[in-house]
Design a protein around this motif. Structure first.
Motif, short mmCIF file in Angstrom:
data_model
loop_
_atom_site.label_atom_id
_atom_site.label_comp_id
_atom_site.label_asym_id
_atom_site.label_seq_id
_atom_site.Cartn_x
_atom_site.Cartn_y
_atom_site.Cartn_z
N HIS A 1 54.79 -25.68 -39.89
CA HIS A 1 54.41 -24.35 -38.79
C HIS A 1 53.26 -23.59 -39.53
O HIS A 1 52.36 -23.26 -38.94
CB HIS A 1 55.79 -23.32 -38.80
N VAL B 1 49.93 -25.21 -38.79
CA VAL B 1 49.29 -25.05 -37.70
C VAL B 1 48.70 -23.59 -37.37
O VAL B 1 47.86 -23.38 -36.70
CB VAL B 1 50.28 -25.40 -36.48
N HIS C 1 45.64 -22.57 -39.42
CA HIS C 1 44.38 -23.21 -38.64
C HIS C 1 44.00 -22.59 -37.21
O HIS C 1 42.83 -22.39 -36.90
CB HIS C 1 44.57 -24.91 -38.34
N LYS D 1 44.08 -36.38 -36.79
CA LYS D 1 45.44 -36.14 -36.52
C LYS D 1 45.98 -37.72 -36.61
O LYS D 1 45.34 -38.64 -35.85
CB LYS D 1 46.21 -35.69 -35.43
N TRP E 1 42.01 -28.52 -31.08
CA TRP E 1 43.46 -28.73 -31.21
C TRP E 1 44.05 -27.25 -30.75
O TRP E 1 43.78 -26.20 -31.24
CB TRP E 1 43.97 -28.90 -32.56
N SER F 1 52.29 -28.71 -28.71
CA SER F 1 53.58 -27.82 -28.79
C SER F 1 54.29 -28.45 -27.57
O SER F 1 54.02 -28.39 -26.37
CB SER F 1 53.46 -26.53 -28.90
N ASP G 1 57.12 -26.71 -33.06
CA ASP G 1 55.97 -27.13 -33.64
C ASP G 1 55.24 -28.29 -33.07
O ASP G 1 55.72 -28.94 -32.38
CB ASP G 1 56.17 -27.38 -35.24
N ASP G 2 53.86 -28.58 -33.36
CA ASP G 2 52.77 -29.64 -32.59
C ASP G 2 53.35 -30.81 -33.04
O ASP G 2 54.02 -31.30 -34.02
CB ASP G 2 51.66 -29.26 -32.94
#
Length: 622
Positions: free
Chosen positions: A301, A304, A307, A378, A392, A479, A556-557
């Motif tokens: 978390h 992400v 960034h 990624k 992203w 997400s 989270d992603d």
């Protein structure tokens, strides 16, 4: 040795691994190439921070400085004691840098008072210094005092040191050219090690605060001793402990004041707001490489969030992010080709260290040929490949709703009018919570997200929904957003949603699980929402028993491909123990709940045409 002692030692070693250099070698090799010196660097308020500097013995050129600041100790202490490694990886020590390690304020050999997730200067309750000013003063001293430096500084750190690296970006020193916050703690209420969506992460927080989270007098070079659970069964240990208020009374006994601070701040109030790094990441001048792991149970978390905050608030910054198939800090050690039962078909951690991290720092610190690195790099789980993106989350990802249906089915088609009033229900009992692991553990295992989820699917207090076998690959990037319509017979409830890749009966060697796996249920993303916060994290609200309420939240992603022939599965439950503390299911102050407050509740999840519970998936085009 007791299993609990072994678990405690592993926890301490894990913390040390995140704070120390990565690749192992003999300390004599470091001593042969570097000269060590210990300093007490003055800050603007007069406090002195213990700082260790390693300068190359080769005096034929000038060197960039690589700095890390840590609360976990910069040992070995003593001018004649050398570590086995220096820098983020062996490439750095081989190439030649000035390496600097600093005990942060109030830890080990540094003066002052240590404050967890130090509030920012100028915010409510903050002191005249913070981590950004301490970093600025440290760099200012280093570039003017350490011989043969080239005037350029890089900074990195994993986990708590990642937070200090992120803090260095705020009003950064002009000499700071490149920073890599890796698994940085960024928001201890919404995500990261302590809370997720306001729900308390019991196993993670307890293990930290009975060891590294203890308040300790300075100066000291002694490391905290592992906590002895007396058992390897964390599920039984935490159940026997009872309500959260017993943690301090029985075990901490006032030795971890921040634990009691957390118990006094059960909502997203000024205490937590003051500790957020995101609002301050504006006008960032250094280049940034944020790093995280898809299976990082601690701080994905934070990675992400850091960034995204820079991208939004400081668009001119050279701002990149890398996320690989890693647990907490796994990218800094080992090959990175596997985690638990998952296999990734390549040495992902070695690739990151050699092809991304080292070139990033050398391009900004050794010369002006800045690295041509994608905005986002990624690793796509499921298909086992690296991908790059210009932004992203990817702009090409389109939201598609995956709906729950009667009979435990999932479909991208919404419920029909005939499903009006449909729901599924289960009884949630705080005395028998759903475990988060099928095996015994006293902590938050760093690989828990790589474990097969079949153990939970058979429980009567877990709802299971599954799609038909996919006729084509489905890739999601970004997400996952559950939108649940629920009711409870209680006045509070947790809602845990797990998005799972359900493998077919046979698995080929090219798939991402071990070759022997069959019917494997891979946890793509799971998270908890504390229901009282469904409308506001600052102003919790009770549920009205039996009344339907909407519970939306963001996970989270992810970047994952559900392969053709696989099924998409969703599991829904109201406990995840002891990863998450038990919700009493009555609207009380959970941190001071009494045993009588913990009550069974009948939970309903609705999937009708008028109350269509669904997950919003960010799906990439074919």
């Amino acid at each position: 040795m007791r299993p609990s002692r072994i678990a405690g030692l592993l926890r301490v070693l894990s913390i040390a691994a995140c704070a120390a250099p990565a690749a192992a070698q003999d300390s004599s090799l470091v001593e042969a190439r570097y000269v060590k010196a210990e300093y007490r660097v003055p800050m603007r308020d007069g406090k002195r921070l213990f700082t260790v500097v390693y300068v190359p013995r080769d005096s034929s050129r000038r060197y960039a400085i690589m700095l890390t600041r840590t609360p976990y100790g910069v040992g070995p202490y003593g001018p004649a004691a050398y570590p086995r490694t220096l820098g983020p990886s062996a490439r750095f020590a081989d190439d030649g840098f000035i390496f600097v390690y600093q005990d942060v304020r109030g830890r080990f050999m540094s003066e002052g008072d240590f404050v967890h997730m130090t509030p920012w200067k100028g915010t409510a309750g903050a002191a005249s210094t913070d981590e950004s000013t301490d970093t600025y003063d440290t760099i200012d001293w280093l570039v003017s005092r350490i011989r043969r430096n080239n005037g350029r500084v890089g900074m990195w750190g994993i986990s708590y040191p990642g937070f200090f690296a992120a803090a260095a970006l705020v009003n950064a020193h002009p000499a700071l050219k490149a920073v890599s916050p890796q698994a940085p703690q960024a928001d201890w209420f919404m995500g990261d090690d302590v809370h997720h969506h306001g729900a308390f992460l019991l196993a993670s927080a307890f293990n930290f605060f009975v060891t590294s989270g203890l308040a300790r007098p300075v100066p000291t070079t002694a490391r905290p001793r592992p906590f002895d659970f007396g058992t390897d069964d964390g599920y039984a240990f935490f159940l026997a402990m009872g309500p959260l208020s017993n943690a301090d009374r029985l075990y901490l006994k006032g030795a971890a004041p921040f634990w009691n601070d957390m118990m006094a701040h059960g909502t997203y109030d000024a205490f937590w707001e003051a500790r957020r790094v995101a609002p301050h990441l504006k006008n960032v001048t250094p280049a940034v490489l944020t790093v995280g792991g898809w299976y990082d149970a601690n701080n994905l978390h934070g990675a992400v969030l850091v960034h995204a905050s820079i991208a939004r608030q400081s668009p001119a910054t050279a701002n990149r992010i890398v996320v690989g198939p890693w647990s907490h800090g796994q990218w800094s050690r080992g090959p990175g080709d596997a985690l638990g039962e998952l296999r990734f078909a390549s040495k992902t951690a070695e690739f990151f260290r050699d092809s991304i991290q080292f070139p990033f720092f050398t391009s900004y610190l050794a010369n002006d040929a800045h690295l041509a690195l994608a905005h986002a790099t990624k690793f796509e789980t499921g298909s086992n490949r690296w991908r790059t993106f210009d932004s992203w989350p990817p702009k090409s990802a389109a939201a598609r709703s995956l709906y729950l249906h009667a009979g435990g089915t999932l479909s991208f088609a919404p419920p029909s009018a005939a499903e009006r009033g449909a729901y599924d229900e289960y009884i949630s009992d705080p005395a028998q919570p759903v475990p988060f692991l099928a095996t015994r553990s006293t902590g938050m295992r760093p690989d828990y997200m790589a474990h097969d989820q079949r153990f939970a699917a058979s429980r009567p207090d877990v709802l299971v929904y599954m799609s038909e076998p996919l006729t084509e690959d489905v890739t999601i990037a970004g997400s996952v957003r559950p939108n649940l319509f629920v009711s409870t017979s209680g006045t509070d409830s947790d809602w845990i949603v797990k998005l799972i890749d359900a493998y077919p009966d046979t698995v080929s060697h090219a798939e991402s699980t071990a070759a022997a796996a069959r019917d494997f249920q891979e946890l793509v993303r799971g998270d908890v929402m504390r229901g009282r916060f469904r409308n506001s994290y600052a102003r919790p609200e009770p549920f009205v028993p039996g009344k339907v309420a909407k519970v939306p939240f963001e996970m989270d992603d992810v970047l994952h491909t559900f392969k053709k022939g696989h099924r998409i599965m969703v599991q829904i439950q109201s406990s995840w123990f002891p990863l998450v503390d038990r919700n009493p299911q009555t609207f009380v102050d959970i941190y001071h709940a009494a045993p009588a407050d913990f009550q069974k509740a009948t939970q309903r999840v609705y999937h009708s045409s008028t109350q269509p519970s669904h997950l919003e998936l960010p799906v990439l085009p074919k």
